[in-house]
Scaffold this motif. Structure first.
Motif, mmCIF file in Angstrom:
data_model
loop_
_atom_site.group_PDB
_atom_site.id
_atom_site.type_symbol
_atom_site.label_atom_id
_atom_site.label_comp_id
_atom_site.label_asym_id
_atom_site.label_seq_id
_atom_site.Cartn_x
_atom_site.Cartn_y
_atom_site.Cartn_z
ATOM 1 N N ILE A 71 0.866 -1.188 0.000
ATOM 2 C CA ILE A 71 0.000 0.000 0.000
ATOM 3 C C ILE A 71 0.898 1.231 0.000
ATOM 4 O O ILE A 71 1.820 1.346 0.801
ATOM 5 C CB ILE A 71 -0.926 -0.017 1.237
ATOM 6 C CG1 ILE A 71 -1.827 -1.253 1.154
ATOM 7 C CG2 ILE A 71 -1.758 1.255 1.316
ATOM 8 C CD1 ILE A 71 -2.628 -1.520 2.386
ATOM 9 N N CYS A 72 0.602 2.126 -0.930
ATOM 10 C CA CYS A 72 1.555 3.227 -1.167
ATOM 11 C C CYS A 72 0.804 4.498 -1.539
ATOM 12 O O CYS A 72 -0.164 4.451 -2.302
ATOM 13 C CB CYS A 72 2.516 2.824 -2.291
ATOM 14 S SG CYS A 72 3.752 4.085 -2.667
ATOM 15 N N VAL A 73 1.266 5.618 -0.987
ATOM 16 C CA VAL A 73 0.619 6.905 -1.281
ATOM 17 C C VAL A 73 1.022 7.443 -2.655
ATOM 18 O O VAL A 73 0.382 8.344 -3.175
ATOM 19 C CB VAL A 73 0.967 7.969 -0.205
ATOM 20 C CG1 VAL A 73 0.426 7.557 1.148
ATOM 21 C CG2 VAL A 73 2.470 8.223 -0.137
ATOM 22 N N ASN A 74 2.082 6.926 -3.220
ATOM 23 C CA ASN A 74 2.511 7.386 -4.543
ATOM 24 C C ASN A 74 1.731 6.650 -5.631
ATOM 25 O O ASN A 74 1.029 5.666 -5.352
ATOM 26 C CB ASN A 74 4.016 7.159 -4.725
ATOM 27 C CG ASN A 74 4.822 8.103 -3.845
ATOM 28 O OD1 ASN A 74 4.299 9.120 -3.400
ATOM 29 N ND2 ASN A 74 6.065 7.771 -3.592
ATOM 30 N N ASP A 75 1.895 7.115 -6.853
ATOM 31 C CA ASP A 75 1.185 6.442 -7.947
ATOM 32 C C ASP A 75 2.046 6.417 -9.203
ATOM 33 O O ASP A 75 1.661 6.923 -10.251
ATOM 34 C CB ASP A 75 -0.179 7.111 -8.226
ATOM 35 C CG ASP A 75 -0.007 8.576 -8.559
ATOM 36 O OD1 ASP A 75 1.124 9.096 -8.444
ATOM 37 O OD2 ASP A 75 -1.000 9.213 -8.956
ATOM 38 N N CYS A 76 3.205 5.814 -9.075
ATOM 39 C CA CYS A 76 4.121 5.748 -10.217
ATOM 40 C C CYS A 76 3.462 4.953 -11.351
ATOM 41 O O CYS A 76 2.938 3.863 -11.116
ATOM 42 C CB CYS A 76 5.428 5.093 -9.792
ATOM 43 S SG CYS A 76 6.139 5.875 -8.338
ATOM 44 N N VAL A 77 3.500 5.514 -12.546
ATOM 45 C CA VAL A 77 2.741 4.953 -13.665
ATOM 46 C C VAL A 77 3.197 3.533 -14.014
ATOM 47 O O VAL A 77 2.396 2.691 -14.421
ATOM 48 C CB VAL A 77 2.921 5.840 -14.929
ATOM 49 C CG1 VAL A 77 2.022 5.371 -16.058
ATOM 50 C CG2 VAL A 77 2.644 7.280 -14.609
ATOM 51 N N GLY A 120 8.908 -2.466 0.541
ATOM 52 C CA GLY A 120 7.519 -1.974 0.572
ATOM 53 C C GLY A 120 7.424 -0.691 -0.222
ATOM 54 O O GLY A 120 8.359 -0.323 -0.939
ATOM 55 N N GLY A 121 6.304 0.005 -0.083
ATOM 56 C CA GLY A 121 6.154 1.307 -0.734
ATOM 57 C C GLY A 121 6.149 2.385 0.337
ATOM 58 O O GLY A 121 6.797 2.238 1.374
ATOM 59 N N CYS A 122 5.405 3.454 0.074
ATOM 60 C CA CYS A 122 5.281 4.528 1.061
ATOM 61 C C CYS A 122 3.908 4.403 1.698
ATOM 62 O O CYS A 122 2.926 4.992 1.217
ATOM 63 C CB CYS A 122 5.453 5.877 0.374
ATOM 64 S SG CYS A 122 7.100 6.097 -0.342
HETATM 65 S S1 SF4 Z 1 7.203 2.339 -7.399
HETATM 66 FE FE1 SF4 Z 1 7.290 2.404 -5.150
HETATM 67 S S2 SF4 Z 1 6.751 4.527 -4.633
HETATM 68 FE FE2 SF4 Z 1 6.049 4.172 -6.747
HETATM 69 S S3 SF4 Z 1 3.901 3.510 -6.538
HETATM 70 FE FE3 SF4 Z 1 5.196 1.643 -6.608
HETATM 71 S S4 SF4 Z 1 5.525 1.160 -4.489
HETATM 72 FE FE4 SF4 Z 1 4.857 3.286 -4.535
#
Ligand code: SF4
Length: 381
Positions: A71-77, A120-122
């Motif tokens: 689960i991550c607050v970012n949204d990398c395409v 993990g993500g953010c």
């Molecule tokens: S690459 Fe990393 S920071 Fe970007 S959306 Fe995925 S988990 Fe989140």
């Protein structure tokens, strides 16, 4: 023996001379290398550098990845791993007990772990205190396992959640056992492209600054480049030059990992001329160019999870000297469509290395040689 006439025909004479003399290549040299159609010639030249640094050694680590949450607050395409919240199908968050039971399972097996890698993500609410608690729990269970975790992007996020500086965040994590950072999140430094593919991520300047802060505290880090998406060769060379410049200043990058973009489950759809079977060869060329350009970074990794075992093996002949490790469980690459297995045994890794013509050398998380009879030649830096 490298044939100077071959490089003269390719218009690479001055690069050939520089590589053989151990002199630094320029930005323009990097462009010329990517423009060269003869991948084998690039590989042979990169092998000259690789052999000078590490002779016939190929490093690997006995490690265990723990994917604690996606689960991550970012949204990398490009990201196929991320979920926006717990309700989204495929989302997961491990509890401290889950993490410890995974650790116990490996620790009670014949494997002796030399690296525990948290991925993990953010996450919107997992706090710095939560991670400090997890690391303390892990170290209470086994104080000898080196902990690798957090990209500079995650450090920026945790600092933001906590309302403290990134340097203070790093100090607190170091105090509970963080010794190594994996170097992800660098993607591609070019600001315009970065805004397009990962708009919410810490920018290039922040990524480099946080890496330098880690280095100043004695935390080693890797560095990466996500390639094979929308970037140009010029943007790749620029990325490599910025890493090299940072390394001149802070000196803590241990290994460069070129990460090929995996298209299968990504929302980022490539134009036809970028999506074809040439991608395998492009991976090898990128390894070779990186080995020649990054003259101050000791190791180049062929990450078998992302490249696939066969391409990673071939990359050892294009300048790579590290295969990463046993992994055991991997989710980022596999959710993005990686076709490699989830993990390899020590025997499989060593066989991969031996049958490629190299000598396996077991290392730990910070690239210290764990093989008996440590050889100076294995660590020319
Ligand atoms: S690459 Fe990393 S920071 Fe970007 S959306 Fe995925 S988990 Fe989140």
């Amino acid at each position: 023996m490298l044939d100077a006439r071959c490089y003269a025909k390719l218009g690479l004479s001055s690069i050939y001379d520089k590589v053989l003399a151990g002199r630094r290549l320029s930005y323009d040299d990097g462009l010329s290398l990517f423009a060269c159609p003869d991948s084998t010639a690039l590989g042979a030249l990169a092998m000259h550098v690789r052999a000078r640094l590490h002779k016939d050694a190929v490093f690997y680590v006995v490690n265990r990845q723990i994917n604690y949450s996606n689960i991550c607050v970012n949204d990398c395409v490009f990201c196929a791993f991320r979920r926006s919240g717990e309700d989204e199908p495929g989302a997961f968050v491990l509890s401290k007990e889950d993490i410890l039971s995974r650790l116990r399972a490996v620790d009670q097996s014949p494997l002796h772990l030399d690296e525990m890698h948290f991925v993990g993500g953010c996450h919107p609410s997992l706090s710095l205190t939560w991670f400090e608690d997890v690391f303390r729990t892990v170290r209470a269970y086994n104080p000898n396992i080196p902990i690798k975790a957090f990209t500079p992007v995650e450090i920026a996020h945790l600092a933001n959640l906590e309302g403290i500086s990134t340097l203070e965040t790093l100090k607190r994590l170091k105090a509970v056992g963080l010794v190594m950072m994996p170097g992800g999140g660098a993607e591609i430094f070019d600001d315009t492209l970065r805004k397009k593919i990962c708009p919410r991520k810490a920018d290039a300047a922040a990524w480099l600054r946080i890496s330098a802060e880690a280095h100043s505290l004695g935390i080693k880090t890797n560095c990466t480049m996500l390639f094979g998406h929308l970037e140009t060769f010029a943007q790749r060379v620029d990325h490599l030059c910025r890493l090299r410049e940072q390394q001149d200043q802070s000196g803590g990058f241990t290994c460069f990992i070129p990460l090929p973009f995996l298209t299968k489950n990504s929302a980022l759809v490539l134009p036809e001329d970028k999506a074809g079977p040439q991608r395998g060869l492009d991976q090898l060329r990128t390894v070779a160019v990186a080995r020649m350009m990054l003259d101050n970074i000791p190791h180049i990794k062929a990450y078998w999870i992302m490249m696939g075992a066969k391409t990673a093996q071939t990359a050892l002949w294009y300048g790579a000297d590290d295969l990463d490790g046993t992994i055991v469980e991997e989710r980022i690459g596999h959710m993005a469509g990686a076709e490699s297995s989830q993990g390899l045994t020590i025997g499989e890794l060593e066989a991969m290395i031996r049958c490629s013509g190299f000598r396996p050398v077991r290392r730990n998380a910070v690239f210290e040689n764990l093989a008996p009879g440590l050889s100076e030649a294995d660590h020319a830096f």
